[in-house]
Scaffold this active site. Sequence first.
Site, PDB file in Angstrom:
ATOM      1  N   SER A  63     -10.093   0.399   4.206  1.00  0.00           N
ATOM      2  CA  SER A  63      -9.299   0.176   5.418  1.00  0.00           C
ATOM      3  C   SER A  63      -8.586   1.459   5.826  1.00  0.00           C
ATOM      4  O   SER A  63      -7.872   2.059   5.019  1.00  0.00           O
ATOM      5  CB  SER A  63      -8.249  -0.919   5.167  1.00  0.00           C
ATOM      6  OG  SER A  63      -8.911  -2.131   4.943  1.00  0.00           O
ATOM      7  N   ARG A 109       0.801  -1.238   0.000  1.00  0.00           N
ATOM      8  CA  ARG A 109       0.000   0.000   0.000  1.00  0.00           C
ATOM      9  C   ARG A 109       0.829   1.282   0.000  1.00  0.00           C
ATOM     10  O   ARG A 109       0.378   2.318   0.498  1.00  0.00           O
ATOM     11  CB  ARG A 109      -0.969   0.034   1.193  1.00  0.00           C
ATOM     12  CG  ARG A 109      -1.937  -1.118   1.262  1.00  0.00           C
ATOM     13  CD  ARG A 109      -2.892  -1.205   0.098  1.00  0.00           C
ATOM     14  NE  ARG A 109      -3.568  -2.474   0.120  1.00  0.00           N
ATOM     15  CZ  ARG A 109      -3.141  -3.558  -0.542  1.00  0.00           C
ATOM     16  NH1 ARG A 109      -2.072  -3.494  -1.328  1.00  0.00           N
ATOM     17  NH2 ARG A 109      -3.787  -4.692  -0.471  1.00  0.00           N
ATOM     18  N   GLU A 115      -3.393   3.991   6.438  1.00  0.00           N
ATOM     19  CA  GLU A 115      -3.301   3.792   4.987  1.00  0.00           C
ATOM     20  C   GLU A 115      -3.860   5.044   4.296  1.00  0.00           C
ATOM     21  O   GLU A 115      -3.350   5.489   3.270  1.00  0.00           O
ATOM     22  CB  GLU A 115      -4.132   2.552   4.599  1.00  0.00           C
ATOM     23  CG  GLU A 115      -4.150   2.292   3.106  1.00  0.00           C
ATOM     24  CD  GLU A 115      -4.932   1.039   2.736  1.00  0.00           C
ATOM     25  OE1 GLU A 115      -4.849   0.024   3.464  1.00  0.00           O
ATOM     26  OE2 GLU A 115      -5.626   1.088   1.703  1.00  0.00           O
TER      27      GLU A 115
HETATM   28  C1  FAD Z   1     -15.129   0.422   0.121  1.00  0.00           C
HETATM   29  C2  FAD Z   1     -13.651   0.547  -0.154  1.00  0.00           C
HETATM   30  C3  FAD Z   1     -12.879  -0.582  -0.320  1.00  0.00           C
HETATM   31  C4  FAD Z   1     -11.518  -0.486  -0.578  1.00  0.00           C
HETATM   32  N1  FAD Z   1     -10.798  -1.642  -0.750  1.00  0.00           N
HETATM   33  C5  FAD Z   1      -9.486  -1.552  -1.061  1.00  0.00           C
HETATM   34  C6  FAD Z   1      -8.730  -2.747  -1.286  1.00  0.00           C
HETATM   35  O1  FAD Z   1      -9.219  -3.859  -1.229  1.00  0.00           O
HETATM   36  N2  FAD Z   1      -7.416  -2.619  -1.570  1.00  0.00           N
HETATM   37  C7  FAD Z   1      -6.806  -1.397  -1.656  1.00  0.00           C
HETATM   38  O2  FAD Z   1      -5.617  -1.348  -1.943  1.00  0.00           O
HETATM   39  N3  FAD Z   1      -7.502  -0.259  -1.436  1.00  0.00           N
HETATM   40  C8  FAD Z   1      -8.818  -0.307  -1.157  1.00  0.00           C
HETATM   41  N4  FAD Z   1      -9.537   0.847  -0.933  1.00  0.00           N
HETATM   42  C9  FAD Z   1      -8.818   2.153  -0.936  1.00  0.00           C
HETATM   43  C10 FAD Z   1      -8.773   2.881  -2.284  1.00  0.00           C
HETATM   44  O3  FAD Z   1      -9.861   2.500  -3.112  1.00  0.00           O
HETATM   45  C11 FAD Z   1      -7.457   2.657  -3.021  1.00  0.00           C
HETATM   46  O4  FAD Z   1      -6.357   3.091  -2.258  1.00  0.00           O
HETATM   47  C12 FAD Z   1      -7.427   3.395  -4.377  1.00  0.00           C
HETATM   48  O5  FAD Z   1      -6.281   2.983  -5.080  1.00  0.00           O
HETATM   49  C13 FAD Z   1      -7.411   4.905  -4.255  1.00  0.00           C
HETATM   50  O6  FAD Z   1      -7.628   5.440  -5.547  1.00  0.00           O
HETATM   51  P1  FAD Z   1      -8.295   6.877  -5.726  1.00  0.00           P
HETATM   52  O7  FAD Z   1      -8.352   7.186  -7.177  1.00  0.00           O
HETATM   53  O8  FAD Z   1      -9.594   6.935  -5.019  1.00  0.00           O
HETATM   54  O9  FAD Z   1      -7.217   7.770  -5.008  1.00  0.00           O
HETATM   55  P2  FAD Z   1      -7.489   9.094  -4.134  1.00  0.00           P
HETATM   56  O10 FAD Z   1      -8.173   8.708  -2.867  1.00  0.00           O
HETATM   57  O11 FAD Z   1      -8.132  10.137  -4.966  1.00  0.00           O
HETATM   58  O12 FAD Z   1      -5.987   9.508  -3.802  1.00  0.00           O
HETATM   59  C14 FAD Z   1      -5.194   8.702  -2.960  1.00  0.00           C
HETATM   60  C15 FAD Z   1      -3.752   9.219  -3.033  1.00  0.00           C
HETATM   61  O13 FAD Z   1      -3.261   8.980  -4.356  1.00  0.00           O
HETATM   62  C16 FAD Z   1      -2.815  10.210  -4.918  1.00  0.00           C
HETATM   63  N5  FAD Z   1      -3.131  10.185  -6.352  1.00  0.00           N
HETATM   64  C17 FAD Z   1      -4.327  10.061  -6.947  1.00  0.00           C
HETATM   65  N6  FAD Z   1      -4.187  10.065  -8.287  1.00  0.00           N
HETATM   66  C18 FAD Z   1      -2.862  10.210  -8.531  1.00  0.00           C
HETATM   67  C19 FAD Z   1      -2.080  10.302  -9.719  1.00  0.00           C
HETATM   68  N7  FAD Z   1      -2.637  10.259 -10.926  1.00  0.00           N
HETATM   69  N8  FAD Z   1      -0.734  10.430  -9.595  1.00  0.00           N
HETATM   70  C20 FAD Z   1      -0.145  10.486  -8.363  1.00  0.00           C
HETATM   71  N9  FAD Z   1      -0.837  10.419  -7.206  1.00  0.00           N
HETATM   72  C21 FAD Z   1      -2.180  10.284  -7.302  1.00  0.00           C
HETATM   73  C22 FAD Z   1      -3.597  11.296  -4.197  1.00  0.00           C
HETATM   74  O14 FAD Z   1      -2.923  12.539  -4.288  1.00  0.00           O
HETATM   75  C23 FAD Z   1      -3.656  10.722  -2.789  1.00  0.00           C
HETATM   76  O15 FAD Z   1      -2.447  10.998  -2.119  1.00  0.00           O
HETATM   77  C24 FAD Z   1     -10.899   0.790  -0.673  1.00  0.00           C
HETATM   78  C25 FAD Z   1     -11.685   1.945  -0.518  1.00  0.00           C
HETATM   79  C26 FAD Z   1     -13.041   1.838  -0.260  1.00  0.00           C
HETATM   80  C27 FAD Z   1     -13.861   3.081  -0.125  1.00  0.00           C
END
Ligand code: FAD
Length: 306
Positions: free
Chosen positions: A226, A176, A297
Amino acid sequence: MRVTAIQQDLNQTLRGEAVLGESLADFTTWRVGGPAARLYKPADLDDVRCFLRTLPVGEPLFWLGLGSNVLISDQGFTGTVILTQGRLTDLVLTKEASIRVEAGVSCAKMARFCARNQLSGGEFWAGIPGTMGGALRMNAGCFDGETWDRVVSVETITRSGEIRHRYPSEFQVSYRTVDGLGVDEWFVAAHCRLTPGSQAESMEKIKALLARRAATQPTGEYNCGSVFRNPPHGFAAQLIEACGLKGQRIGGAVVSPKHANFIVNEAGQASARDIQALIQYVADEVYRKHQVQLHREVHFFGDGYV
Ligand SMILES: Cc1cc2nc3c(=O)[nH]c(=O)nc-3n(C[C@H](O)[C@H](O)[C@H](O)COP(=O)(O)OP(=O)(O)OC[C@H]3O[C@@H](n4cnc5c(N)ncnc54)[C@H](O)[C@@H]3O)c2cc1C
């Protein structure tokens, strides 16, 4: 004054959408967070390059995907947010078993695209409610896969609008977390390699994975997945549950009775402050009872956080 300069440029040369003072809460899965001074929704990759060049030196900048792993402060952000959700959405099969996917494509769409093209190994993305950009930044994964296991190379963009092609060996990828991006560098695309497979089998796997999530996670409520990383040799959820914290509340923020490592924003009534306070309370209790330091996380961002 700075706002005016940016606005003029936006109106003259850019094709994306710029909004001033928009609340960021609606762009996150926790549904909390104050306004961004400036929010930019790029038209495409070329447009982001142009936009970055219009920014004044030193302008605070944040990239937001689907907001499924961030806690944005109630004060919001006196800077510029680039929103990729629904933008940067190119997704193509480049050659046999290889895909180029842009940062704004949702992980769910990527999973289905792999399956439809008879490619196996992308099913795990179906359960991650984020963008591929966020998945690259977080090395998102679950059950039998992690994002960077499938990555052959990435395209990044710098603040000056330069596109770089970079390889996994240039990053430190772990559970992560991914290090190796420059301070002013972001992911705009990834080239992924999968293995030939069967559409029916992949779809079956996706269905099973989503059913498992619905049974174990509060999927119908506002949450951020998480909150804490699992410590070495253990599970954060088990430690939290063993402290009797399921159902613990501060304001509208509640430790989910369904999954102890999830904090839900009950009926949309929580503030970021409530959630932050509950995160701290849970970490303190786990340390007091188990002498284990949990690490977040979820990323904190916005004014008021250090
Ligand atoms: C119900 C639920 C279940 C989940 N289950 C999992 C799981 O099983 N496994 C898991 O790993 N995660 C899980 N997550 C967490 C999340 O979905 C992941 O971490 C996902 O990868 C975040 O993507 P995002 O586009 O929403 O990022 P954001 O929340 O928008 O951003 C997260 C971080 O990434 C950075 N970021 C975003 N886009 C870019 C880019 N293009 N370049 C550089 N940095 C960037 C942001 O600046 C921030 O620091 C879950 C979340 C929820 C709500």
